[in-house]
Design a protein around this motif. Structure first.
Motif, mmCIF file in Angstrom:
data_model
loop_
_atom_site.group_PDB
_atom_site.id
_atom_site.type_symbol
_atom_site.label_atom_id
_atom_site.label_comp_id
_atom_site.label_asym_id
_atom_site.label_seq_id
_atom_site.Cartn_x
_atom_site.Cartn_y
_atom_site.Cartn_z
ATOM 1 N N MET A 160 120.854 61.738 17.741
ATOM 2 C CA MET A 160 121.491 61.963 16.446
ATOM 3 C C MET A 160 120.622 61.498 15.274
ATOM 4 S SD MET A 160 124.174 63.538 16.967
ATOM 5 C CE MET A 160 124.274 64.201 18.619
ATOM 6 N N ASP A 161 119.697 60.554 15.524
ATOM 7 C CA ASP A 161 118.858 60.009 14.449
ATOM 8 C C ASP A 161 117.382 60.324 14.634
ATOM 9 O OD1 ASP A 161 120.630 58.289 12.632
ATOM 10 O OD2 ASP A 161 121.269 57.710 14.632
ATOM 11 N N GLY A 162 116.970 60.653 15.857
ATOM 12 C CA GLY A 162 115.567 60.978 16.102
ATOM 13 C C GLY A 162 114.652 59.781 16.188
ATOM 14 N N ASP A 163 115.224 58.564 16.275
ATOM 15 C CA ASP A 163 114.363 57.381 16.408
ATOM 16 C C ASP A 163 113.979 57.161 17.871
ATOM 17 O OD1 ASP A 163 117.150 56.873 16.668
ATOM 18 O OD2 ASP A 163 116.849 54.712 16.459
ATOM 19 N N ILE A 164 112.864 56.445 18.060
ATOM 20 C CA ILE A 164 112.308 56.232 19.407
ATOM 21 C C ILE A 164 112.692 54.830 19.885
ATOM 22 C CG2 ILE A 164 110.159 56.159 20.746
ATOM 23 C CD1 ILE A 164 108.867 57.975 18.646
ATOM 24 N N ALA A 165 113.074 54.721 21.156
ATOM 25 C CA ALA A 165 113.427 53.400 21.711
ATOM 26 C C ALA A 165 112.215 52.474 21.657
ATOM 27 C CB ALA A 165 113.889 53.563 23.155
ATOM 28 N N LYS A 166 112.495 51.164 21.517
ATOM 29 C CA LYS A 166 111.396 50.188 21.426
ATOM 30 C C LYS A 166 110.957 49.794 22.845
ATOM 31 C CE LYS A 166 113.086 48.449 17.017
ATOM 32 N NZ LYS A 166 114.023 47.500 16.409
ATOM 33 N N LEU A 167 110.328 50.730 23.527
ATOM 34 C CA LEU A 167 110.032 50.502 24.947
ATOM 35 C C LEU A 167 109.098 49.323 25.220
ATOM 36 C CD1 LEU A 167 109.846 54.091 26.481
ATOM 37 C CD2 LEU A 167 111.775 52.540 26.303
ATOM 38 N N PRO A 168 108.064 49.078 24.406
ATOM 39 C CA PRO A 168 107.220 47.916 24.732
ATOM 40 C C PRO A 168 108.027 46.612 24.750
ATOM 41 C CG PRO A 168 106.109 49.361 23.160
ATOM 42 C CD PRO A 168 107.518 49.873 23.293
ATOM 43 N N GLU A 169 108.922 46.431 23.767
ATOM 44 C CA GLU A 169 109.745 45.211 23.730
ATOM 45 C C GLU A 169 110.729 45.193 24.904
ATOM 46 O OE1 GLU A 169 109.000 47.126 21.106
ATOM 47 O OE2 GLU A 169 109.197 46.040 19.213
ATOM 48 N N ILE A 170 111.282 46.359 25.206
ATOM 49 C CA ILE A 170 112.244 46.418 26.324
ATOM 50 C C ILE A 170 111.549 46.012 27.629
ATOM 51 C CG2 ILE A 170 113.615 48.032 27.744
ATOM 52 C CD1 ILE A 170 114.437 49.443 25.125
ATOM 53 N N GLY A 198 112.373 63.384 24.556
ATOM 54 C CA GLY A 198 110.956 63.016 24.434
ATOM 55 C C GLY A 198 110.068 63.924 25.277
ATOM 56 N N SER A 199 110.628 64.474 26.368
ATOM 57 C CA SER A 199 109.837 65.309 27.278
ATOM 58 C C SER A 199 109.374 66.577 26.557
ATOM 59 C CB SER A 199 110.677 65.736 28.492
ATOM 60 O OG SER A 199 111.432 64.665 28.971
ATOM 61 N N GLY A 200 108.079 66.857 26.640
ATOM 62 C CA GLY A 200 107.531 68.048 25.975
ATOM 63 C C GLY A 200 107.200 67.810 24.517
ATOM 64 N N VAL A 201 107.628 66.665 23.988
ATOM 65 C CA VAL A 201 107.515 66.432 22.546
ATOM 66 C C VAL A 201 106.539 65.284 22.246
ATOM 67 C CG1 VAL A 201 108.824 65.771 20.474
ATOM 68 C CG2 VAL A 201 109.865 67.289 22.175
ATOM 69 N N LEU A 202 106.696 64.168 22.978
ATOM 70 C CA LEU A 202 105.857 62.980 22.735
ATOM 71 C C LEU A 202 104.869 62.799 23.906
ATOM 72 C CD1 LEU A 202 108.688 60.544 21.613
ATOM 73 C CD2 LEU A 202 106.799 61.288 20.176
ATOM 74 N N GLY A 203 103.869 61.958 23.694
ATOM 75 C CA GLY A 203 102.949 61.597 24.787
ATOM 76 C C GLY A 203 102.273 62.802 25.416
ATOM 77 N N ASP A 204 101.716 63.703 24.618
ATOM 78 C CA ASP A 204 101.116 64.958 25.101
ATOM 79 C C ASP A 204 102.085 65.744 25.978
ATOM 80 O OD1 ASP A 204 98.690 64.457 23.823
ATOM 81 O OD2 ASP A 204 97.948 63.277 25.527
ATOM 82 N N GLY A 205 103.339 65.632 25.679
ATOM 83 C CA GLY A 205 104.345 66.396 26.417
ATOM 84 C C GLY A 205 104.950 65.611 27.567
ATOM 85 N N ALA A 206 104.287 64.524 27.990
ATOM 86 C CA ALA A 206 104.788 63.789 29.155
ATOM 87 C C ALA A 206 105.911 62.822 28.778
ATOM 88 C CB ALA A 206 103.663 63.054 29.847
ATOM 89 N N GLY A 207 106.158 62.630 27.476
ATOM 90 C CA GLY A 207 107.341 61.871 27.078
ATOM 91 C C GLY A 207 107.061 60.526 26.448
ATOM 92 N N THR A 208 108.155 59.829 26.156
ATOM 93 C CA THR A 208 108.109 58.577 25.410
ATOM 94 C C THR A 208 107.378 57.470 26.180
ATOM 95 O OG1 THR A 208 110.273 59.243 24.625
ATOM 96 C CG2 THR A 208 109.615 57.027 24.100
ATOM 97 N N VAL A 209 107.554 57.463 27.498
ATOM 98 C CA VAL A 209 106.943 56.408 28.316
ATOM 99 C C VAL A 209 105.425 56.535 28.256
ATOM 100 C CG1 VAL A 209 106.739 55.542 30.677
ATOM 101 C CG2 VAL A 209 108.992 56.193 29.772
ATOM 102 N N LYS A 210 104.934 57.754 28.366
ATOM 103 C CA LYS A 210 103.483 58.005 28.251
ATOM 104 C C LYS A 210 103.023 57.705 26.815
ATOM 105 C CE LYS A 210 99.475 60.331 29.173
ATOM 106 N NZ LYS A 210 99.372 61.726 28.783
ATOM 107 N N HIS A 211 103.839 58.046 25.835
ATOM 108 C CA HIS A 211 103.523 57.786 24.419
ATOM 109 C C HIS A 211 103.173 56.309 24.219
ATOM 110 C CE1 HIS A 211 104.206 57.838 20.031
ATOM 111 N NE2 HIS A 211 105.069 56.860 20.192
ATOM 112 N N PHE A 212 103.877 55.430 24.946
ATOM 113 C CA PHE A 212 103.603 53.991 24.844
ATOM 114 C C PHE A 212 102.687 53.488 25.973
ATOM 115 C CE2 PHE A 212 107.831 53.957 22.567
ATOM 116 C CZ PHE A 212 107.376 53.430 21.364
ATOM 117 N N SER A 213 102.139 54.405 26.787
ATOM 118 C CA SER A 213 101.289 54.038 27.941
ATOM 119 C C SER A 213 101.983 53.041 28.861
ATOM 120 C CB SER A 213 99.952 53.439 27.482
ATOM 121 O OG SER A 213 99.308 54.320 26.620
ATOM 122 N N LEU A 214 103.247 53.334 29.188
ATOM 123 C CA LEU A 214 104.017 52.395 30.024
ATOM 124 C C LEU A 214 104.416 53.011 31.372
ATOM 125 C CD1 LEU A 214 106.345 50.880 27.255
ATOM 126 C CD2 LEU A 214 104.517 49.684 28.486
#
Ligand code: PMP
Length: 396
Positions: free
Chosen positions: A187-197, A215-231
């Protein structure tokens, strides 16, 4: 004949929803769900789909679906664990695992089903789940299927999460404790704070679960939010959907070999609901081919996102805390928000209003989703409508 109690329940509640303005009338599209759509013979600029990359209408996916349908038929014929697993299901799972940088993947019939499947396969009585208060409905339902204690933490509030994780662990009441969050909040488009989590999870031995539908297809070269943060090696469960950026339907869980093996023997939608149809599976494989061979669609998505978001901000609108293509235009008052969306419709722009109780009171918004396949002219048409209506309603 319907029972008396059912009839009165339905009548009262439907009427109640209509009176509160919460009743939703569905308008069927007469066209594909692309950047322009047709409803009752009229054309609209479409800002309401999750077709981020335009793959839902891509000729390459359509051809792949037709080829597989001719080869295997329209249905897979059985649940995965009996004999509904076709070679292409296995191929899709291997390709997704490679794409996500995970050891293994299991697919389901939808993203919704992933959350029905995965949480309750692992969490039970004597366990606890720490869940972000803005998590998606399917996570909330998935948690309800467990007998675990569900502890909500304030949205993306890492201090609250840490305090609740500490209290849960130190209480000695729980065996396994999971922290669960959307990767991108819808609803807001914000990204979870995965490194802190991840840091908090390591401190209190929490199982980590990220639902990355947006996040899939959108962030982290398409691989998602987890890849975006290298986690990739730090998150136990990565949920993805095949229904949004991938442009088809279905969902998947990416994780360790052991986790995926466990889900194959213990998760109920895998065991008791028929496997994804072959045409869909083949179209998903084609989507991954496209994403792995080129970043062109993602670049266009982000270019269009920047263009549209800058346009709204320049006009004087607030787009809240978004960090992704999900673009809320915050109007505030519920009635004004609904009026705004109706006026957009009259001006030929399809963008839905979202009000309380889906979002907090006083934060009504029109939710917009620019995609890779909108042209600048289409986005300009939408921005012109925003300007006209914003001035008309005294908002800018
Ligand atoms: N999880 C999240 C966070 C979502 O936003 C959605 C879709 N609205 C889903 C799961 C469900 O995915 P699907 O549409 O593939 O069932």
């Amino acid at each position: 004949m319907a029972s008396h109690s059912l009839t009165s329940f339905l009548q009262q509640n439907l009427e109640g929803l209509k009176q509160q303005g919460l009743y939703n009338t569905i308008q069927p599209l007469e066209s594909p769900n692309g950047p322009l759509i047709t409803i009752t013979g009229r054309e609209f600029v479409n800002l309401s789909s999750n077709n981020y990359l335009g793959l839902a209408n891509d000729d390459r996916l359509k051809e792949a679906a037709i080829r597989a349908t001719k080869l295997y038929g329209t249905g897979s014929g059985a649940v995965r664990s009996i004999n509904g697993t076709l070679q292409i299901h296995v191929e899709l799972e291997e390709r997704l695992a490679q794409f996500k940088g995970a050891e293994a993947v299991i697919t389901y019939q939808s993203g919704f089903n992933c959350n029905m499947a995965a949480i309750s396969a692992v969490m039970g009585a004597g366990d606890a789940i720490l869940s972000d208060e803005l998590n998606h409905a399917s996570i909330i339902d998935g948690c309800r299927l467990t007998k675990s204690k569900v502890i909500r933490f304030n949205h993306s509030d890492m201090e609250d999460l840490r305090n609740k994780a500490k209290a849960a662990r130190e209480s000695g009441q729980y065996d396994k404790i999971m922290v669960i969050t959307d990767g991108v909040f819808s609803m807001d488009g914000d990204i979870a704070k995965l490194p802190e989590i991840v840091t908090i999870a390591e401190e209190y031995d929490l199982i980590t679960y990220v639902d990355d539908a947006h996040g899939s297809g959108v962030l982290g070269d398409g691989a998602g939010t987890v890849k975006h943060f290298s986690l990739s090696d730090k998150i136990d469960f990565q949920i993805g959907t095949l229904s949004k950026a991938i442009g088809v339907v279905g969902g998947y869980v990416a994780g360790s070999h052991d986790l995926i093996e466990w889900l194959k023997v213990r998760s109920r939608p895998f065991l008791f609901s028929t496997a994804l149809p072959p045409g869909n599976v083949a179209a998903c494989i084609e989507a991954i081919n496209i994403l792995q061979n080129s970043t062109e669609l993602q670049t266009k998505l982000w270019d269009n996102t920047r263009y549209f978001q800058e346009g709204l901000k320049t006009l004087g609108f607030s787009i809240g805390r978004t960090e992704t293509p999900i673009t809320p235009c915050i109007i505030g008052d519920e009635t004004a928000t609904q009026r705004f969306s109706e006026r957009l419709y009259e001006e030929g722009v399809y963008a839905k209003s979202i009000v309380f109780p889906t979002v907090p009171k006083g934060t009504g918004r029109v939710r917009n989703m620019p995609t890779a396949i909108h042209t600048p002219e289409m986005l300009d048409r939408a921005l012109t409508a925003y300007e006209t209506i914003g001035r008309e309603l005294g908002l800018i």
